[in-house]
Scaffold this motif. Structure first.
Motif, PDB file in Angstrom:
ATOM      1  N   LYS A 165      -4.095 -12.346   1.525  1.00  0.00           N
ATOM      2  CA  LYS A 165      -4.345 -12.720   2.909  1.00  0.00           C
ATOM      3  C   LYS A 165      -5.310 -13.893   3.031  1.00  0.00           C
ATOM      4  CE  LYS A 165      -4.548  -9.353   5.993  1.00  0.00           C
ATOM      5  NZ  LYS A 165      -4.960  -8.162   6.711  1.00  0.00           N
ATOM      6  N   THR A 189      -9.517 -12.480   7.249  1.00  0.00           N
ATOM      7  CA  THR A 189     -10.184 -11.183   7.138  1.00  0.00           C
ATOM      8  C   THR A 189      -9.792 -10.347   8.353  1.00  0.00           C
ATOM      9  OG1 THR A 189     -12.142 -11.873   8.376  1.00  0.00           O
ATOM     10  CG2 THR A 189     -12.168 -12.246   5.963  1.00  0.00           C
ATOM     11  N   HIS A 190     -10.146  -9.079   8.347  1.00  0.00           N
ATOM     12  CA  HIS A 190      -9.883  -8.200   9.487  1.00  0.00           C
ATOM     13  C   HIS A 190     -10.560  -8.748  10.747  1.00  0.00           C
ATOM     14  CE1 HIS A 190      -8.313  -4.817   6.969  1.00  0.00           C
ATOM     15  NE2 HIS A 190      -9.038  -5.427   6.079  1.00  0.00           N
ATOM     16  N   GLU A 215      -8.731 -11.706  12.123  1.00  0.00           N
ATOM     17  CA  GLU A 215      -7.539 -11.255  12.836  1.00  0.00           C
ATOM     18  C   GLU A 215      -7.882 -10.769  14.239  1.00  0.00           C
ATOM     19  OE1 GLU A 215      -4.642  -9.836   9.156  1.00  0.00           O
ATOM     20  OE2 GLU A 215      -5.563  -8.317  10.413  1.00  0.00           O
ATOM     21  N   ASP A 216      -8.961 -10.001  14.352  1.00  0.00           N
ATOM     22  CA  ASP A 216      -9.372  -9.487  15.659  1.00  0.00           C
ATOM     23  C   ASP A 216      -9.713 -10.637  16.615  1.00  0.00           C
ATOM     24  OD1 ASP A 216      -9.034  -6.812  14.979  1.00  0.00           O
ATOM     25  OD2 ASP A 216     -11.125  -6.564  14.359  1.00  0.00           O
ATOM     26  N   LEU A 251      -0.108 -11.027  15.644  1.00  0.00           N
ATOM     27  CA  LEU A 251      -1.171 -10.014  15.655  1.00  0.00           C
ATOM     28  C   LEU A 251      -1.107  -9.148  16.909  1.00  0.00           C
ATOM     29  CD1 LEU A 251      -4.082 -12.239  14.309  1.00  0.00           C
ATOM     30  CD2 LEU A 251      -2.840 -10.463  13.044  1.00  0.00           C
ATOM     31  N   HIS A 281      -0.191  -5.138  17.059  1.00  0.00           N
ATOM     32  CA  HIS A 281      -1.029  -4.187  17.798  1.00  0.00           C
ATOM     33  C   HIS A 281      -0.180  -3.371  18.771  1.00  0.00           C
ATOM     34  CE1 HIS A 281      -4.814  -2.941  19.836  1.00  0.00           C
ATOM     35  NE2 HIS A 281      -3.991  -2.819  20.856  1.00  0.00           N
ATOM     36  N   GLU A 299      -6.868   0.118  15.294  1.00  0.00           N
ATOM     37  CA  GLU A 299      -7.687  -0.783  14.480  1.00  0.00           C
ATOM     38  C   GLU A 299      -7.656  -0.387  13.004  1.00  0.00           C
ATOM     39  OE1 GLU A 299      -9.451  -3.730  14.870  1.00  0.00           O
ATOM     40  OE2 GLU A 299      -8.309  -3.710  16.731  1.00  0.00           O
ATOM     41  N   GLU A 347      -3.760  -1.238  11.888  1.00  0.00           N
ATOM     42  CA  GLU A 347      -3.117  -2.543  12.021  1.00  0.00           C
ATOM     43  C   GLU A 347      -3.506  -3.539  10.942  1.00  0.00           C
ATOM     44  OE1 GLU A 347      -3.799  -4.438  15.789  1.00  0.00           O
ATOM     45  OE2 GLU A 347      -5.960  -4.293  15.623  1.00  0.00           O
ATOM     46  N   HIS A 348      -4.694  -3.444  10.417  1.00  0.00           N
ATOM     47  CA  HIS A 348      -5.129  -4.420   9.421  1.00  0.00           C
ATOM     48  C   HIS A 348      -4.617  -4.122   8.013  1.00  0.00           C
ATOM     49  CE1 HIS A 348      -7.605  -6.434  12.312  1.00  0.00           C
ATOM     50  NE2 HIS A 348      -8.189  -5.288  12.628  1.00  0.00           N
ATOM     51  N   ASN A 349      -4.058  -2.962   7.829  1.00  0.00           N
ATOM     52  CA  ASN A 349      -3.643  -2.570   6.483  1.00  0.00           C
ATOM     53  C   ASN A 349      -2.162  -2.265   6.351  1.00  0.00           C
ATOM     54  OD1 ASN A 349      -6.291  -2.564   5.152  1.00  0.00           O
ATOM     55  ND2 ASN A 349      -6.762  -1.018   6.671  1.00  0.00           N
TER      56      ASN A 349
END
Length: 161
Positions: free
Chosen positions: A21, A24-25, A28-29, A94, A98, A119, A122-124
């Motif tokens: 990637k 980072t998480h 992304e947020d 993204l 979500h 949360e 979604e990042h994994n």
């Protein structure tokens, strides 16, 4: 015994995915929220992003500068934040990710801590798993009798709550 050559701990999978990637998480947020705000407003300001993410403005400025270096946004100090074409494409993905996960959880009947669970997931989640969840969401949408049957079945079994 089974084949354990490809087994990893959760942290092991996170490390493997992190190597693949760019973002980072947290990045992304931020990018997802910049995209959300940009759908409602012509420009995104640091204070609006700070408020939406519940973080301090200096933290927003640092992150936006990182996203600028990566080519996702255009930002000049004290100015507005604008998504680049690359940023808009990623932001849309993204937000879609979500929304797919949120729809899935709501279909399952998860009402408590929905955002927290989204949360975490979604990042994994892999793109393939996300596509399968989206297909399942659409299946339930197109087959409301089956969704009702699922909810009736759910009521008939004892939960592990």
């Amino acid at each position: 015994m089974g084949d354990y050559k490809n087994f990893h701990t959760v942290r092991g999978y996170e490390i493997i995915e992190k190597e693949k990637k760019t973002l980072t998480h947290s990045m992304e947020d931020y990018l997802e929220m910049i995209y959300r705000i940009s759908l409602e407003s012509e420009s995104v300001r640091v204070n609006a992003l700070s408020e939406a993410l519940n973080v301090q403005p200096p933290s927003v400025t640092k992150m936006v500068q990182k996203l600028t270096k990566l080519g996702f946004v255009n930002y000049v100090k004290y100015g507005a934040i604008f998504l680049t074409e690359k940023g808009e494409k990623m932001g849309k993905f993204l937000l879609d990710r979500h929304n797919i996960i949120e729809k899935f959880f709501r279909t399952l009947g998860l009402e408590k801590d929905v955002l927290f669970n989204i949360e975490l997931m979604e990042h994994n989640i892999t793109k393939d798993a996300l596509i399968k969840i989206d297909i399942l969401n659409n299946f339930f949408r197109d087959n409301p009798d089956i969704e009702r049957g699922f909810h009736e079945y759910k009521k008939s079994i004892k939960n592990l709550e």
